[in-house]
Design a protein around this motif. Structure first.
Motif, PDB file in Angstrom:
ATOM      1  N   THR A 125       0.807  -1.316  -0.025  1.00 10.90           N
ATOM      2  CA  THR A 125      -0.025  -0.014  -0.030  1.00 10.90           C
ATOM      3  C   THR A 125       0.757   0.950   0.033  1.00 10.90           C
ATOM      4  O   THR A 125       1.827   1.339   0.614  1.00 10.90           O
ATOM      5  CB  THR A 125      -0.990   0.037   1.126  1.00 10.90           C
ATOM      6  OG1 THR A 125      -1.448  -1.370   1.599  1.00 10.90           O
ATOM      7  CG2 THR A 125      -1.898   1.021   0.932  1.00 10.90           C
ATOM      8  N   ARG A 126       0.649   2.157  -1.106  1.00  9.81           N
ATOM      9  CA  ARG A 126       1.320   3.266  -1.135  1.00  9.81           C
ATOM     10  C   ARG A 126       0.409   4.622  -0.491  1.00  9.81           C
ATOM     11  O   ARG A 126       0.946   5.744  -0.260  1.00  9.81           O
ATOM     12  CB  ARG A 126       1.854   3.739  -2.462  1.00  9.81           C
ATOM     13  CG  ARG A 126       2.767   4.685  -2.817  1.00  9.81           C
ATOM     14  CD  ARG A 126       4.300   4.400  -2.241  1.00  9.81           C
ATOM     15  NE  ARG A 126       4.780   5.568  -2.011  1.00  9.81           N
ATOM     16  CZ  ARG A 126       4.892   6.236  -0.759  1.00  9.81           C
ATOM     17  NH1 ARG A 126       4.068   5.768   0.268  1.00  9.81           N
ATOM     18  NH2 ARG A 126       5.641   7.278  -0.724  1.00  9.81           N
ATOM     19  N   ALA A 127      -0.619   4.371  -0.484  1.00  9.26           N
ATOM     20  CA  ALA A 127      -1.529   5.489  -0.168  1.00  9.26           C
ATOM     21  C   ALA A 127      -3.165   5.268   0.115  1.00  9.26           C
ATOM     22  O   ALA A 127      -3.518   3.999  -0.192  1.00  9.26           O
ATOM     23  CB  ALA A 127      -1.668   6.559  -1.494  1.00  9.26           C
ATOM     24  N   ILE A 128      -3.757   6.027   0.545  1.00  3.37           N
ATOM     25  CA  ILE A 128      -5.187   5.924   0.953  1.00  3.37           C
ATOM     26  C   ILE A 128      -5.714   6.912   0.224  1.00  3.37           C
ATOM     27  O   ILE A 128      -5.297   8.414   0.601  1.00  3.37           O
ATOM     28  CB  ILE A 128      -5.550   5.882   2.619  1.00  3.37           C
ATOM     29  CG1 ILE A 128      -4.568   4.941   3.363  1.00  3.37           C
ATOM     30  CG2 ILE A 128      -6.938   5.911   2.805  1.00  3.37           C
ATOM     31  CD1 ILE A 128      -4.833   5.099   4.825  1.00  3.37           C
ATOM     32  N   CYS A 129      -6.890   6.765  -0.209  1.00 11.51           N
ATOM     33  CA  CYS A 129      -7.755   7.708  -0.892  1.00 11.51           C
ATOM     34  C   CYS A 129      -9.173   7.726  -0.483  1.00 11.51           C
ATOM     35  O   CYS A 129      -9.879   6.676  -0.416  1.00 11.51           O
ATOM     36  CB  CYS A 129      -7.969   7.486  -2.373  1.00 11.51           C
ATOM     37  SG  CYS A 129      -8.803   8.732  -3.433  1.00 11.51           S
ATOM     38  N   VAL A 130      -9.398   8.882   0.169  1.00 11.84           N
ATOM     39  CA  VAL A 130     -10.769   8.929   0.877  1.00 11.84           C
ATOM     40  C   VAL A 130     -11.722  10.110   0.125  1.00 11.84           C
ATOM     41  O   VAL A 130     -11.330  10.958  -0.326  1.00 11.84           O
ATOM     42  CB  VAL A 130     -10.606   9.421   2.361  1.00 11.84           C
ATOM     43  CG1 VAL A 130      -9.789  10.864   2.695  1.00 11.84           C
ATOM     44  CG2 VAL A 130     -11.979   9.474   3.282  1.00 11.84           C
ATOM     45  N   VAL A 131     -12.933   9.711  -0.136  1.00 10.16           N
ATOM     46  CA  VAL A 131     -13.893  10.875  -0.525  1.00 10.16           C
ATOM     47  C   VAL A 131     -14.882  11.116   0.476  1.00 10.16           C
ATOM     48  O   VAL A 131     -15.464  10.197   1.319  1.00 10.16           O
ATOM     49  CB  VAL A 131     -14.652   9.937  -1.640  1.00 10.16           C
ATOM     50  CG1 VAL A 131     -15.817  10.818  -2.091  1.00 10.16           C
ATOM     51  CG2 VAL A 131     -13.861   9.520  -2.594  1.00 10.16           C
ATOM     52  N   HIS A 132     -14.980  12.254   0.529  1.00  6.99           N
ATOM     53  CA  HIS A 132     -16.160  13.082   1.709  1.00  6.99           C
ATOM     54  C   HIS A 132     -17.417  12.838   0.798  1.00  6.99           C
ATOM     55  O   HIS A 132     -17.998  13.961   0.011  1.00  6.99           O
ATOM     56  CB  HIS A 132     -15.668  14.340   1.827  1.00  6.99           C
ATOM     57  CG  HIS A 132     -14.377  14.448   2.612  1.00  6.99           C
ATOM     58  ND1 HIS A 132     -14.172  14.060   3.868  1.00  6.99           N
ATOM     59  CD2 HIS A 132     -13.248  15.016   1.879  1.00  6.99           C
ATOM     60  CE1 HIS A 132     -12.833  13.992   4.177  1.00  6.99           C
ATOM     61  NE2 HIS A 132     -12.324  14.660   3.199  1.00  6.99           N
ATOM     62  N   TYR A 133     -18.158  11.683   0.967  1.00 14.07           N
ATOM     63  CA  TYR A 133     -19.136  11.409  -0.133  1.00 14.07           C
ATOM     64  C   TYR A 133     -20.356  12.130  -0.059  1.00 14.07           C
ATOM     65  O   TYR A 133     -20.858  12.262   1.198  1.00 14.07           O
ATOM     66  CB  TYR A 133     -19.366   9.886  -0.011  1.00 14.07           C
ATOM     67  CG  TYR A 133     -20.431   9.393  -0.986  1.00 14.07           C
ATOM     68  CD1 TYR A 133     -20.301   9.300  -2.285  1.00 14.07           C
ATOM     69  CD2 TYR A 133     -21.721   9.292  -0.700  1.00 14.07           C
ATOM     70  CE1 TYR A 133     -21.270   9.130  -3.449  1.00 14.07           C
ATOM     71  CE2 TYR A 133     -22.722   8.970  -1.637  1.00 14.07           C
ATOM     72  CZ  TYR A 133     -22.406   8.945  -3.013  1.00 14.07           C
ATOM     73  OH  TYR A 133     -23.443   8.625  -3.922  1.00 14.07           O
ATOM     74  N   ILE A 155      -4.814  10.945   0.703  1.00 13.73           N
ATOM     75  CA  ILE A 155      -5.439  11.952  -0.447  1.00 13.73           C
ATOM     76  C   ILE A 155      -6.591  11.943  -0.311  1.00 13.73           C
ATOM     77  O   ILE A 155      -7.560  10.940  -0.241  1.00 13.73           O
ATOM     78  CB  ILE A 155      -5.108  11.481  -1.814  1.00 13.73           C
ATOM     79  CG1 ILE A 155      -3.339  11.342  -2.069  1.00 13.73           C
ATOM     80  CG2 ILE A 155      -5.575  12.158  -3.041  1.00 13.73           C
ATOM     81  CD1 ILE A 155      -2.928  10.201  -3.033  1.00 13.73           C
ATOM     82  N   GLU A 156      -7.176  13.387  -0.111  1.00 14.63           N
ATOM     83  CA  GLU A 156      -8.575  13.343   0.110  1.00 14.63           C
ATOM     84  C   GLU A 156      -9.308  13.804  -1.276  1.00 14.63           C
ATOM     85  O   GLU A 156      -8.830  14.844  -1.721  1.00 14.63           O
ATOM     86  CB  GLU A 156      -8.777  14.694   0.937  1.00 14.63           C
ATOM     87  CG  GLU A 156      -8.232  14.291   2.449  1.00 14.63           C
ATOM     88  CD  GLU A 156      -8.560  15.801   3.202  1.00 14.63           C
ATOM     89  OE1 GLU A 156      -9.789  16.076   3.733  1.00 14.63           O
ATOM     90  OE2 GLU A 156      -7.728  16.331   3.741  1.00 14.63           O
ATOM     91  N   ASP A 157     -10.226  13.219  -1.773  1.00 10.64           N
ATOM     92  CA  ASP A 157     -11.154  13.729  -2.745  1.00 10.64           C
ATOM     93  C   ASP A 157     -12.423  14.416  -2.258  1.00 10.64           C
ATOM     94  O   ASP A 157     -13.199  13.792  -1.744  1.00 10.64           O
ATOM     95  CB  ASP A 157     -11.506  12.249  -3.679  1.00 10.64           C
ATOM     96  CG  ASP A 157     -12.236  12.717  -4.629  1.00 10.64           C
ATOM     97  OD1 ASP A 157     -12.911  13.771  -4.833  1.00 10.64           O
ATOM     98  OD2 ASP A 157     -12.542  11.677  -5.610  1.00 10.64           O
TER      99      ASP A 157
END
Ligand SMILES: Cc1ncc(COP(=O)(O)O)c(C=O)c1O
Length: 367
Positions: A125-133, A155-157
């Protein structure tokens, strides 16, 4: 004459009287490419939304791609991500040659469940990508701790969440990078466009070069040297002028999304048959869409549509697409969320009368 249905999303343009003269000025200025209007938009956007910096690009998708590359995601890496999102969150992971690893979401928010994220992390795992859905802030502080523990990027989407807040801080300031979308139907649009913000100012220059083939702007083209191949993701001055005009009125528009979102939270809270999506304690959503959860979402959707109110699930969980099928895993939280999900309109175009009517249609449908 029957009235047009109330849409679930809508394009918002600044007033003609101010937008058209500004556009005319830039169109005939002789400088329509990336220039001072873009840089002014970047400064103003960052100041207005409490961000450390802002890099304006041609789309939220381009901003995401830049975020992954800038944060060191490389071909063969894994990125722990959510399937409960619009597709670009995950197509950009494939675009860098990495693998999306879907972690489950909380059944009452649709946002990544930090425990599921922690379980999904491996040495690859190199990153976590989270979405504020839908504009509801995810538990970004718990995800920050997980990312720091493993020494990986977060990373925040924030494509849905312009103007949302987490505790005392603006959305998009906890991740190593965060992106916003200025696509047609977001809180604020430039037609198409996006913003990237990065926590480490040293990464900003690298991202800036990557948005323009890998070249440094301002250095004579005959002397400049590409060391890392970049992309063509710059914003132009015409788009930026629309963005600067949008900034003059976007706070009021977001305030109206929030006011109606809170109105619905209060109105639906006491009803047994429906449940407002949970707002995480201390956070403040910007309610791009209103998320209502109900066992009989199909019946409520039909009742709303019959009464001239558009309501829908809007997105398709990404693992259901053929391209993401190889990465599908059982996600009971997501299945429960999606089965009960219904998005209602709650934007600036929904009047006081509209929102009262929406509440009574839902109440009638469940009694
Ligand atoms: C969650 C999410 N991420 C990323 C994007 C990509 O943004 P854009 O359409 O500006 O490329 C979108 C927009 O559709 C989105 O909804």
């Amino acid at each position: 004459m029957t009235e047009a249905p109330i849409p679930v999303v809508k394009v918002r343009m600044p007033p003609r009287e101010s937008l058209l003269p500004a556009l005319e000025r830039v169109l005939y200025s002789g400088m329509i490419g990336e220039g001072e209007e873009v840089y002014a938009l970047e400064r103003e956007f960052a100041a207005q939304f409490g961000l450390p910096n802002a890099l304006a690009v041609s789309s939220g998708t381009g901003a995401l791609h830049l975020a992954f590359v800038t944060c060191g995601v490389r071909p063969g890496d894994d990125v722990v991500t959510t399937a409960m999102t619009a597709e670009p969150t995950n197509t950009t992971i494939l675009q860098v040659g990495a693998r999306p690893v879907f972690a489950d979401v909380e059944p009452d928010t649709g946002n990544l469940d930090p425990d599921a994220v922690a379980r999904a992390i491996t040495p690859a795992t190199r990153a976590i990508c989270v979405v504020h859905y839908a504009g509801y802030p995810a538990d970004v502080r718990a995800l920050r701790e997980i990312a720091d523990y493993h020494g990986i990027a977060l990373i925040e989407d924030c494509a849905h969440a312009l103007g949302a807040r987490d505790a005392e801080t603006a959305i998009g300031t906890v991740g190593d990078a965060a992106i916003f979308s200025l696509q047609a139907i977001k809180h604020m649009t430039t037609g198409d466009g996006g913003i990237l913000t990065v926590r480490d100012p040293d990464l900003l220059d690298a991202a800036r070069r990557l948005r323009w083939f890998g070249l440094s702007k301002g250095v004579p083209r005959t002397e400049v040297d590409i060391q890392v191949a970049g992309f063509k993701y710059n914003m132009n001055n015409v788009t930026a002028v629309i963005g600067r005009q949008q900034l003059l009125t976007v706070d009021d528009a977001i305030a109206r999304h929030i006011a109606t979102g809170r109105y619905f939270d209060q109105a639906f809270g006491p009803l047994d048959a429906v449940q407002p999506a949970r707002v995480r304690k201390g956070s403040s959503p910007s309610y791009w869409l209103y998320t209502l959860l109900c066992d009989d979402s199909e019946r409520i959707e039909q009742a709303l549509i019959a009464a001239g109110v558009t309501a829908s699930k809007l997105h398709r969980p990404n693992h259901l697409h053929t391209v993401f099928a190889p990465y599908a895993t059982p996600m009971p939280g997501l299945s429960a969320f999606y089965a009960r999900l219904l998005h209602l309109p709650c934007g600036w175009w929904v009047s006081d009368q509209d929102r009262e009517r929406i509440v009574s249609i839902v109440a009638d449908a469940v009694t």
